[in-house]
Motif scaffolding. Structure first.
Motif, PDB file in Angstrom:
ATOM      1  N   LEU A 255       0.797  -1.190   0.000  1.00  0.00           N
ATOM      2  CA  LEU A 255       0.004  -0.116  -0.040  1.00  0.00           C
ATOM      3  C   LEU A 255       0.818   1.289  -0.020  1.00  0.00           C
ATOM      4  O   LEU A 255       0.344   2.282  -0.502  1.00  0.00           O
ATOM      5  N   ASN A 259       0.994   4.195  -2.720  1.00  0.00           N
ATOM      6  CA  ASN A 259       0.482   5.448  -2.450  1.00  0.00           C
ATOM      7  C   ASN A 259       1.620   6.418  -2.873  1.00  0.00           C
ATOM      8  O   ASN A 259       1.399   7.498  -3.300  1.00  0.00           O
ATOM      9  N   GLU A 260       2.820   5.870  -2.997  1.00  0.00           N
ATOM     10  CA  GLU A 260       3.821   6.833  -3.677  1.00  0.00           C
ATOM     11  C   GLU A 260       3.760   6.750  -5.028  1.00  0.00           C
ATOM     12  O   GLU A 260       3.955   8.073  -5.522  1.00  0.00           O
ATOM     13  N   SER A 263       0.881   9.283  -5.678  1.00  0.00           N
ATOM     14  CA  SER A 263       0.970  10.580  -5.301  1.00  0.00           C
ATOM     15  C   SER A 263       2.031  11.241  -6.608  1.00  0.00           C
ATOM     16  O   SER A 263       1.776  12.218  -6.904  1.00  0.00           O
ATOM     17  N   PHE A 307      -5.589  -1.819  -3.072  1.00  0.00           N
ATOM     18  CA  PHE A 307      -5.373  -0.355  -2.372  1.00  0.00           C
ATOM     19  C   PHE A 307      -6.566   0.568  -1.843  1.00  0.00           C
ATOM     20  O   PHE A 307      -5.984   1.460  -1.208  1.00  0.00           O
ATOM     21  N   LEU A 324      -3.227   4.793   4.907  1.00  0.00           N
ATOM     22  CA  LEU A 324      -2.888   4.905   3.471  1.00  0.00           C
ATOM     23  C   LEU A 324      -3.918   4.559   2.334  1.00  0.00           C
ATOM     24  O   LEU A 324      -3.864   5.073   1.224  1.00  0.00           O
ATOM     25  N   GLU A 327      -6.052   7.396   1.699  1.00  0.00           N
ATOM     26  CA  GLU A 327      -5.013   8.598   1.028  1.00  0.00           C
ATOM     27  C   GLU A 327      -5.004   7.866  -0.521  1.00  0.00           C
ATOM     28  O   GLU A 327      -5.037   8.779  -1.435  1.00  0.00           O
ATOM     29  N   ASN A 328      -4.921   6.615  -0.728  1.00  0.00           N
ATOM     30  CA  ASN A 328      -4.907   6.090  -2.136  1.00  0.00           C
ATOM     31  C   ASN A 328      -6.277   6.614  -2.939  1.00  0.00           C
ATOM     32  O   ASN A 328      -5.967   6.826  -3.929  1.00  0.00           O
TER      33      ASN A 328
END
Length: 460
Positions: A255, A259-260, A263, A307, A324, A327-328
């Motif tokens: 995850l 997320n990276e 982003s 995710f 996470l 945020e995803n």
């Protein structure tokens, strides 16, 4: 020209007509001999359709009785001093043009006053019986014409295979999905499309469908790909191992790594939005189309529920996963809702497109949705919308038989209801070949935007 001269020309005209007929027969015979078994059957079927059309049209009420005498009939009545027999009403039969292919026939028929599209559609089942077809469809084909498609066998029941050509596509926004139940090509335009959802049971064709898209578009430098695969830890383990060389970024089921990636994609979206006017001279990339310096960026999120799934628990590890996932979802929502005009397309694949797998604020703004086989009508509704309840004959719930592996249900622009599509299988060897041949085209879109080289894939 005198009557005697006209009579003298009759043998010449008859000879020319006979010669033309013989040439046509010779060409038809050559084509028939060279055709395969299915095509020969279709060619014979086309002859039956043409020869029996006048009688069949009368029987099905697809004719019009014209009670107004023609100009020739009126002249004849005048020559007889008005004492001749009143001209009989004419029965007008629609003209047709017939074309055959391996699956059946395609008939373009004329419309007449009081014989329009709806009348042909009502007669479709009777035409299917008369022409010995498994099914017949009737669609509009421009003013004054309808297209009648008849297939002898179910195109959905026969698996197909796609061999990528490796040639650069003329239009990168053209997604050729496969054949529908009438053996007609189904093509979806990805222009101005921010998101696509693909749902269905495991092993029924989701990944093969996406791999075909990658293979078809990979030869173009105007398209770049990134993958977040929720069912593999590394690219070598999952279904995208063969196309890894053509991906500018890949993450597995972690995850934080997902997320990276998301982003970075949002940062790309923001940077493109700030630079698009100066770089392209337009506000919407689709007004000029993708190019090597500003490619269409396709983000593929496979097993998307990995995710986005909500994690419940009070321990620190679970809270971190929950944060996470939330945020995803927020980042992907940003891409789907704001990425269209700058050339970012998100494809989300999952087994059940319910709200816990793909949040509804993401799923419901994706204009293109497909579903392979599903076990429940609730899963079908989640993937395709409530209207699928009104079309039980084409529901993905009816596709659970192994015969229908690779068959998806979707809505197609310009068609009523839902359409079933036979998507072709792409062999792993062909996928690997295309990725190897096009690996040199892989570029990082962010690096392109910054004017740096940006070659190769990133992995997290």
């Amino acid at each position: 020209m005198t009557p005697v001269e006209i009579v003298g020309l009759a043998p010449t005209v008859a000879g020319a007509v006979l010669a033309a007929l013989l040439v046509w027969l010779l060409v038809w015979t050559v084509l028939y001999v060279r055709a395969d078994r299915m095509m020969r059957a279709s060619m014979r079927q086309a002859i039956r359709v043409r020869s029996g059309w006048r009688r069949l049209a009368r029987m099905q009420g697809l004719t019009v009785t014209d009670r107004t005498p023609t100009a020739l009939a009126q002249v004849g009545a005048g020559v007889n001093g008005g004492q001749g027999k009143r001209p009989e009403p004419r029965v007008v039969v629609p003209k047709i043009r017939v074309r055959s292919d391996r699956f059946g026939v395609e008939v373009r028929a004329q419309t007449l006053p009081r014989v329009g599209l709806s009348d042909y559609q009502k007669a479709a089942s009777y035409l299917a019986d008369a022409w010995r077809c498994a099914r017949v469809s009737v669609l509009p084909d421009g003013p004054g014409t309808v297209r009648i498609r008849g297939v002898r066998h179910d195109p959905l029941a026969a698996s197909t295979e796609h061999v990528p050509s490796g040639e650069v596509p003329e239009v990168v926004s053209r997604w050729a999905l496969g054949l529908d139940e009438y053996a007609s090509d189904v093509v979806v335009s990805l222009a101005e499309v921010p998101g696509v959802t693909v749902a269905g049971l495991p092993g029924f064709g989701k990944t093969s469908l996406i791999n075909k898209l990658v293979c078809d578009l990979a030869p173009s430098p105007a398209v770049q790909f990134a993958v977040a695969d929720g069912k593999a830890s590394t690219a070598a383990e999952g279904d995208y191992a063969d196309v890894a060389d053509r991906l500018f970024s890949f993450v597995g089921d972690d995850l934080a790594a997902g997320n990276e990636l998301f982003s970075r994609m949002v940062e790309l979206r923001r940077a493109r939005a700030a630079a698009i006017r100066s770089a392209l001279g337009v506000r919407n990339m689709w007004h000029c189309g993708p190019r090597a310096s500003w490619p269409l960026v396709v983000l593929i999120i496979d097993e998307a529920h990995t995710f986005f799934r909500e994690h419940k628990g009070s321990d620190p590890a679970t809270k971190k996963l929950a944060a996470l996932a939330a945020e995803n979802a927020r980042l992907v929502e940003d891409l789907v809702k704001k990425g269209r005009s700058v050339g970012i397309l998100v494809i989300l694949a999952t087994q059940k497109a319910t709200g816990d797998a793909i949040p509804t604020f993401i799923r419901d703004v994706c204009p293109v949705g497909l579903s392979f086989a599903q076990k429940t009508i609730e899963a079908a509704v989640a993937a395709l919308g409530e209207d699928i309840r009104n079309w039980p004959d084409v529901s993905p719930v009816a596709l659970q038989d192994p015969t229908y592996v690779g068959v998806a249900v979707m809505t197609v622009q310009g068609r009523e209801g839902f359409t079933r599509v036979r998507t072709p299988y792409v062999d792993d060897a062909h996928t690997a070949r295309i990725a190897a041949e096009t690996a040199h085209l892989t570029r990082n879109p962010s690096a392109l935007l910054n004017g740096t080289a940006g070659h190769g894939a990133e992995a997290a």
